[in-house]
Design an enzyme around this catalytic site. Structure first.
Site, PDB file in Angstrom:
ATOM      1  N   TYR A 228      41.440  74.730  27.258  1.00  0.00           N
ATOM      2  CA  TYR A 228      42.094  74.537  28.565  1.00  0.00           C
ATOM      3  C   TYR A 228      43.431  75.292  28.619  1.00  0.00           C
ATOM      4  O   TYR A 228      43.739  75.972  29.608  1.00  0.00           O
ATOM      5  CB  TYR A 228      42.299  73.038  28.767  1.00  0.00           C
ATOM      6  CG  TYR A 228      42.853  72.611  30.095  1.00  0.00           C
ATOM      7  CD1 TYR A 228      42.045  72.577  31.233  1.00  0.00           C
ATOM      8  CD2 TYR A 228      44.178  72.192  30.230  1.00  0.00           C
ATOM      9  CE1 TYR A 228      42.552  72.152  32.454  1.00  0.00           C
ATOM     10  CE2 TYR A 228      44.695  71.759  31.435  1.00  0.00           C
ATOM     11  CZ  TYR A 228      43.874  71.743  32.553  1.00  0.00           C
ATOM     12  OH  TYR A 228      44.381  71.315  33.756  1.00  0.00           O
TER      13      TYR A 228
ATOM     14  N   LYS B  62      44.336  78.274  31.182  1.00  0.00           N
ATOM     15  CA  LYS B  62      45.448  78.130  32.128  1.00  0.00           C
ATOM     16  C   LYS B  62      46.536  79.188  31.891  1.00  0.00           C
ATOM     17  O   LYS B  62      47.208  79.618  32.830  1.00  0.00           O
ATOM     18  CB  LYS B  62      46.026  76.711  32.046  1.00  0.00           C
ATOM     19  CG  LYS B  62      45.043  75.624  32.499  1.00  0.00           C
ATOM     20  CD  LYS B  62      44.562  75.847  33.925  1.00  0.00           C
ATOM     21  CE  LYS B  62      43.761  74.698  34.478  1.00  0.00           C
ATOM     22  NZ  LYS B  62      43.245  74.960  35.834  1.00  0.00           N
TER      23      LYS B  62
ATOM     24  N   GLY C  60      36.777  73.555  44.380  1.00  0.00           N
ATOM     25  CA  GLY C  60      37.007  72.183  43.914  1.00  0.00           C
ATOM     26  C   GLY C  60      37.824  71.392  44.918  1.00  0.00           C
ATOM     27  O   GLY C  60      38.741  70.652  44.565  1.00  0.00           O
TER      28      GLY C  60
HETATM   29  P1  NAP Z   1      39.569  66.667  39.517  1.00  0.00           P
HETATM   30  O1  NAP Z   1      40.114  65.489  40.247  1.00  0.00           O
HETATM   31  O2  NAP Z   1      38.831  66.442  38.234  1.00  0.00           O
HETATM   32  O3  NAP Z   1      38.644  67.511  40.519  1.00  0.00           O
HETATM   33  C1  NAP Z   1      38.049  68.677  40.051  1.00  0.00           C
HETATM   34  C2  NAP Z   1      37.472  69.442  41.212  1.00  0.00           C
HETATM   35  O4  NAP Z   1      36.904  70.660  40.706  1.00  0.00           O
HETATM   36  C3  NAP Z   1      36.347  68.697  41.907  1.00  0.00           C
HETATM   37  O5  NAP Z   1      36.410  68.999  43.282  1.00  0.00           O
HETATM   38  C4  NAP Z   1      35.100  69.314  41.274  1.00  0.00           C
HETATM   39  O6  NAP Z   1      33.944  69.271  42.118  1.00  0.00           O
HETATM   40  C5  NAP Z   1      35.558  70.747  41.111  1.00  0.00           C
HETATM   41  N1  NAP Z   1      34.783  71.486  40.123  1.00  0.00           N
HETATM   42  C6  NAP Z   1      34.631  71.223  38.789  1.00  0.00           C
HETATM   43  N2  NAP Z   1      33.844  72.155  38.217  1.00  0.00           N
HETATM   44  C7  NAP Z   1      33.489  73.025  39.198  1.00  0.00           C
HETATM   45  C8  NAP Z   1      32.682  74.182  39.246  1.00  0.00           C
HETATM   46  N3  NAP Z   1      32.056  74.666  38.140  1.00  0.00           N
HETATM   47  N4  NAP Z   1      32.523  74.817  40.434  1.00  0.00           N
HETATM   48  C9  NAP Z   1      33.140  74.353  41.566  1.00  0.00           C
HETATM   49  N5  NAP Z   1      33.915  73.265  41.585  1.00  0.00           N
HETATM   50  C10 NAP Z   1      34.090  72.605  40.411  1.00  0.00           C
HETATM   51  O7  NAP Z   1      40.737  67.718  39.170  1.00  0.00           O
HETATM   52  P2  NAP Z   1      42.287  67.722  39.572  1.00  0.00           P
HETATM   53  O8  NAP Z   1      43.003  66.822  38.641  1.00  0.00           O
HETATM   54  O9  NAP Z   1      42.424  67.549  41.030  1.00  0.00           O
HETATM   55  O10 NAP Z   1      42.684  69.211  39.149  1.00  0.00           O
HETATM   56  C11 NAP Z   1      42.617  70.298  40.063  1.00  0.00           C
HETATM   57  C12 NAP Z   1      43.151  71.542  39.361  1.00  0.00           C
HETATM   58  O11 NAP Z   1      44.488  71.302  38.923  1.00  0.00           O
HETATM   59  C13 NAP Z   1      42.359  71.923  38.106  1.00  0.00           C
HETATM   60  O12 NAP Z   1      42.305  73.319  37.977  1.00  0.00           O
HETATM   61  C14 NAP Z   1      43.183  71.323  36.989  1.00  0.00           C
HETATM   62  O13 NAP Z   1      42.963  71.980  35.767  1.00  0.00           O
HETATM   63  C15 NAP Z   1      44.578  71.538  37.527  1.00  0.00           C
HETATM   64  N6  NAP Z   1      45.563  70.630  36.945  1.00  0.00           N
HETATM   65  C16 NAP Z   1      45.456  69.283  37.091  1.00  0.00           C
HETATM   66  C17 NAP Z   1      46.404  68.461  36.499  1.00  0.00           C
HETATM   67  C18 NAP Z   1      46.363  66.962  36.622  1.00  0.00           C
HETATM   68  O14 NAP Z   1      47.227  66.297  36.029  1.00  0.00           O
HETATM   69  N7  NAP Z   1      45.431  66.379  37.353  1.00  0.00           N
HETATM   70  C19 NAP Z   1      47.448  69.016  35.756  1.00  0.00           C
HETATM   71  C20 NAP Z   1      47.526  70.390  35.623  1.00  0.00           C
HETATM   72  C21 NAP Z   1      46.578  71.195  36.235  1.00  0.00           C
HETATM   73  P3  NAP Z   1      32.929  67.981  42.124  1.00  0.00           P
HETATM   74  O15 NAP Z   1      33.636  66.927  42.948  1.00  0.00           O
HETATM   75  O16 NAP Z   1      31.688  68.500  42.744  1.00  0.00           O
HETATM   76  O17 NAP Z   1      32.762  67.574  40.692  1.00  0.00           O
END
Ligand code: NAP
Length: 248
Positions: free
Chosen positions: A156, A160, A13
């Site tokens: 989720y 996590k 991702g």
């Molecule tokens: P995001 O902006 O929604 O980006 C998600 C990424 O994951 C994208 O690159 C997407 O690829 C990829 N992805 C989704 N499903 C996939 C799959 N089946 N196989 C391969 N790649 C996949 O997410 P983010 O906010 O940066 O979050 C990144 C991580 O941090 C996640 O694990 C999330 O749960 C965790 N997190 C985020 C937050 C927050 O506040 N944002 C808080 C706590 C934890 P595409 O571009 O191709 O769709």
């Protein structure tokens, strides 16, 4: 290996948000970076172009990280184009929020597969190379939802929290071989994932954040990058919370 040597890093991702910030940070540090994505090829190519633009080396690789065959193909592809994976960042994640009475089994299964099964599959797929090298770094993105639980996010939160248990167990399996396994648990970070919740939800959370603002992907990447570095050589099995004091 010194830090600026050409270690291969796989960021699942890596096309957007936190994954993109991690990919860019590791590339600046001299790693050769595989930017994994599932559907957003343009975004992944943009990350590769940005890395190449500052003299780094990167390649975009499509794969659904919840799928066993796809993960095997992903790691084969990365190893044949860049070399054995020394640094794995399990970052890919999705949300499918609902209260449990309304949550469909599909929403449960998709979130567990993408957020948790992926960590098992990817860690296993890169493990032989790390064991051979007697060096490796695995850093997985958990969440404060996995530490404290969030209403409306049972799937989720379970995924996590599962990452935290997996991290501890795996760290004990491979610690004697120079491989560290850690997790980072972000709070509320400004990415597409949280933008989808809307401004009202963000404003409500900001009131509870000690630092009074959302975090940036780069602020999470800094913690991930530290755990992936030689500087963190004596840290394993841990989860670092990066939430601006949200959960104090
Ligand atoms: P995001 O902006 O929604 O980006 C998600 C990424 O994951 C994208 O690159 C997407 O690829 C990829 N992805 C989704 N499903 C996939 C799959 N089946 N196989 C391969 N790649 C996949 O997410 P983010 O906010 O940066 O979050 C990144 C991580 O941090 C996640 O694990 C999330 O749960 C965790 N997190 C985020 C937050 C927050 O506040 N944002 C808080 C706590 C934890 P595409 O571009 O191709 O769709």
């Amino acid at each position: 290996m010194s830090e600026t040597q050409e270690r291969v890093a796989l960021v699942t991702g890596g096309s957007r948000g936190i994954g993109r910030a991690v990919a860019e940070l590791l590339a600046v540090r001299g790693h050769h970076v595989a930017v994994n994505y599932v559907s957003n090829q343009d975004a992944a190519e943009e990350v590769v172009a940005a890395i190449e633009g500052v003299g780094g080396i990167a390649t975009a690789v499509q794969a659904d990280v919840g799928d066993e065959a796809a993960v095997a193909g992903l790691v084969e592809n990365v190893e044949s184009t860049l070399g054995p994976v020394a640094v794995l960042i399990n970052n890919a994640g999705i949300t499918r929020d609902d209260l449990i009475l309304r949550m469909k089994p599909d929403a449960w299964d998709q979130v567990i597969a993408t957020n948790l099964r992926s960590v098992y599959l990817c860690s296993k797929a890169v493990m032989r190379g790390m064991l051979r090298a007697r060096w490796g770094r695995i850093v997985s993105l958990s969440s404060v939802a996995g530490v404290y639980g969030n209403a409306g996010q049972a799937n989720y939160s379970a995924a996590k929290a599962g990452i935290i248990g997996l991290t501890k167990a795996l760290s004990k399996e491979v610690g004697s071989r120079g491989i560290t396994v850690n997790a980072v648990a972000p709070g509320f970070i400004a990415t597409d994932m949280t933008a989808a919740l809307g401004e009202a939800a963000a404003d409500a959370v900001v009131d509870k954040i000690t630092l009074g603002r959302l975090g940036s992907p780069q602020e999470v990447a800094a913690a991930v990058g530290y755990l992936a570095s030689d500087d963190a050589s004596y840290i394993t099995g841990q989860t670092i919370v990066v939430d601006g004091g949200l959960t104090l």
